[in-house]
Design a protein around this motif. Sequence first.
Motif, mmCIF file in Angstrom:
data_model
loop_
_atom_site.group_PDB
_atom_site.id
_atom_site.type_symbol
_atom_site.label_atom_id
_atom_site.label_comp_id
_atom_site.label_asym_id
_atom_site.label_seq_id
_atom_site.Cartn_x
_atom_site.Cartn_y
_atom_site.Cartn_z
ATOM 1 N N GLN A 130 0.853 -1.185 0.000
ATOM 2 C CA GLN A 130 0.000 0.000 0.000
ATOM 3 C C GLN A 130 0.885 1.229 0.000
ATOM 4 O O GLN A 130 1.959 1.223 0.597
ATOM 5 N N GLY A 131 0.427 2.260 -0.672
ATOM 6 C CA GLY A 131 1.193 3.498 -0.685
ATOM 7 C C GLY A 131 0.577 4.483 -1.646
ATOM 8 O O GLY A 131 -0.491 4.233 -2.212
ATOM 9 N N GLN A 132 1.252 5.594 -1.844
ATOM 10 C CA GLN A 132 0.677 6.624 -2.696
ATOM 11 C C GLN A 132 1.747 7.408 -3.423
ATOM 12 O O GLN A 132 2.904 7.435 -3.011
ATOM 13 N N VAL A 133 1.324 8.011 -4.511
ATOM 14 C CA VAL A 133 2.190 8.922 -5.247
ATOM 15 C C VAL A 133 1.340 10.134 -5.631
ATOM 16 O O VAL A 133 0.186 9.986 -6.033
ATOM 17 N N VAL A 134 1.915 11.335 -5.426
ATOM 18 C CA VAL A 134 1.222 12.562 -5.817
ATOM 19 C C VAL A 134 1.945 13.139 -7.032
ATOM 20 O O VAL A 134 3.161 13.329 -7.015
ATOM 21 N N ILE A 135 1.182 13.357 -8.086
ATOM 22 C CA ILE A 135 1.727 13.846 -9.351
ATOM 23 C C ILE A 135 1.258 15.279 -9.594
ATOM 24 O O ILE A 135 0.049 15.560 -9.531
ATOM 25 N N ARG A 136 2.218 16.169 -9.818
ATOM 26 C CA ARG A 136 1.883 17.531 -10.255
ATOM 27 C C ARG A 136 1.729 17.458 -11.769
ATOM 28 O O ARG A 136 2.696 17.158 -12.471
ATOM 29 N N LEU A 137 0.548 17.740 -12.253
ATOM 30 C CA LEU A 137 0.282 17.625 -13.688
ATOM 31 C C LEU A 137 0.916 18.785 -14.445
ATOM 32 O O LEU A 137 1.248 19.814 -13.862
ATOM 33 N N ALA A 138 1.042 18.610 -15.749
ATOM 34 C CA ALA A 138 1.665 19.627 -16.599
ATOM 35 C C ALA A 138 0.782 20.871 -16.739
ATOM 36 O O ALA A 138 1.245 21.918 -17.174
ATOM 37 N N ALA A 139 -0.505 20.749 -16.386
ATOM 38 C CA ALA A 139 -1.446 21.866 -16.492
ATOM 39 C C ALA A 139 -2.630 21.579 -15.575
ATOM 40 O O ALA A 139 -2.734 20.492 -15.018
ATOM 41 N N ARG A 140 -3.524 22.571 -15.445
ATOM 42 C CA ARG A 140 -4.791 22.314 -14.751
ATOM 43 C C ARG A 140 -5.711 21.631 -15.740
ATOM 44 O O ARG A 140 -5.884 22.109 -16.856
ATOM 45 N N VAL A 141 -6.295 20.507 -15.321
ATOM 46 C CA VAL A 141 -6.992 19.641 -16.264
ATOM 47 C C VAL A 141 -8.354 19.212 -15.733
ATOM 48 O O VAL A 141 -8.496 18.910 -14.545
#
Length: 171
Positions: A63-74
């Motif tokens: 179990q775990g998580q990853v937070v991704i900053r996207l290239a734009a607001r989508v």
Amino acid sequence: ETSDWALQSSGASIDTQRTSKTYEGLQTWFTRVLYSIWPISPPDTILQPDVSPGSCWPLKGHQGQVVIRLAARVHLTSVTVQHISKDVSLSGTISSAPRDFALFGLDADGEEETLLGTFTYTAKAPMQTFTLENAPLPTAFSRVKLLVKSNWGNPKYTCIYRVQVHGRMAN
């Protein structure tokens, strides 16, 4: 529509503060020798198109998580998760593949989380796309959190090869 907003070369990145620890493996002389030719991949591996065997991010545990900053607001529509097929796996199994997971949209400062859907990655195909309910979502997000709730049986780590986030750019 098929744009991948989680592609590193387009400007996406990992919020390492909010991302689970990388599984470092058993530090035996054997793995040290092995990892000198096959280094442990960092979380941003999942934002790159290379999905050859071994080029995955191993998150510690099942179990775990990853937070991704996207290239734009989508305005998000779907998420694609990729692993490798059993045929090309060095172990002959895909027990480290994610199984049950959830996707959340995060507001700009990452405080507010909106559940966008819960999904199950199965062994049927290496690349699986999951459509979000009510897509495209009325709220645009600049970050998403992928929360892995279980994998296919590996107690030590869960391997994520690639995550793609699809949707329409906000105006």
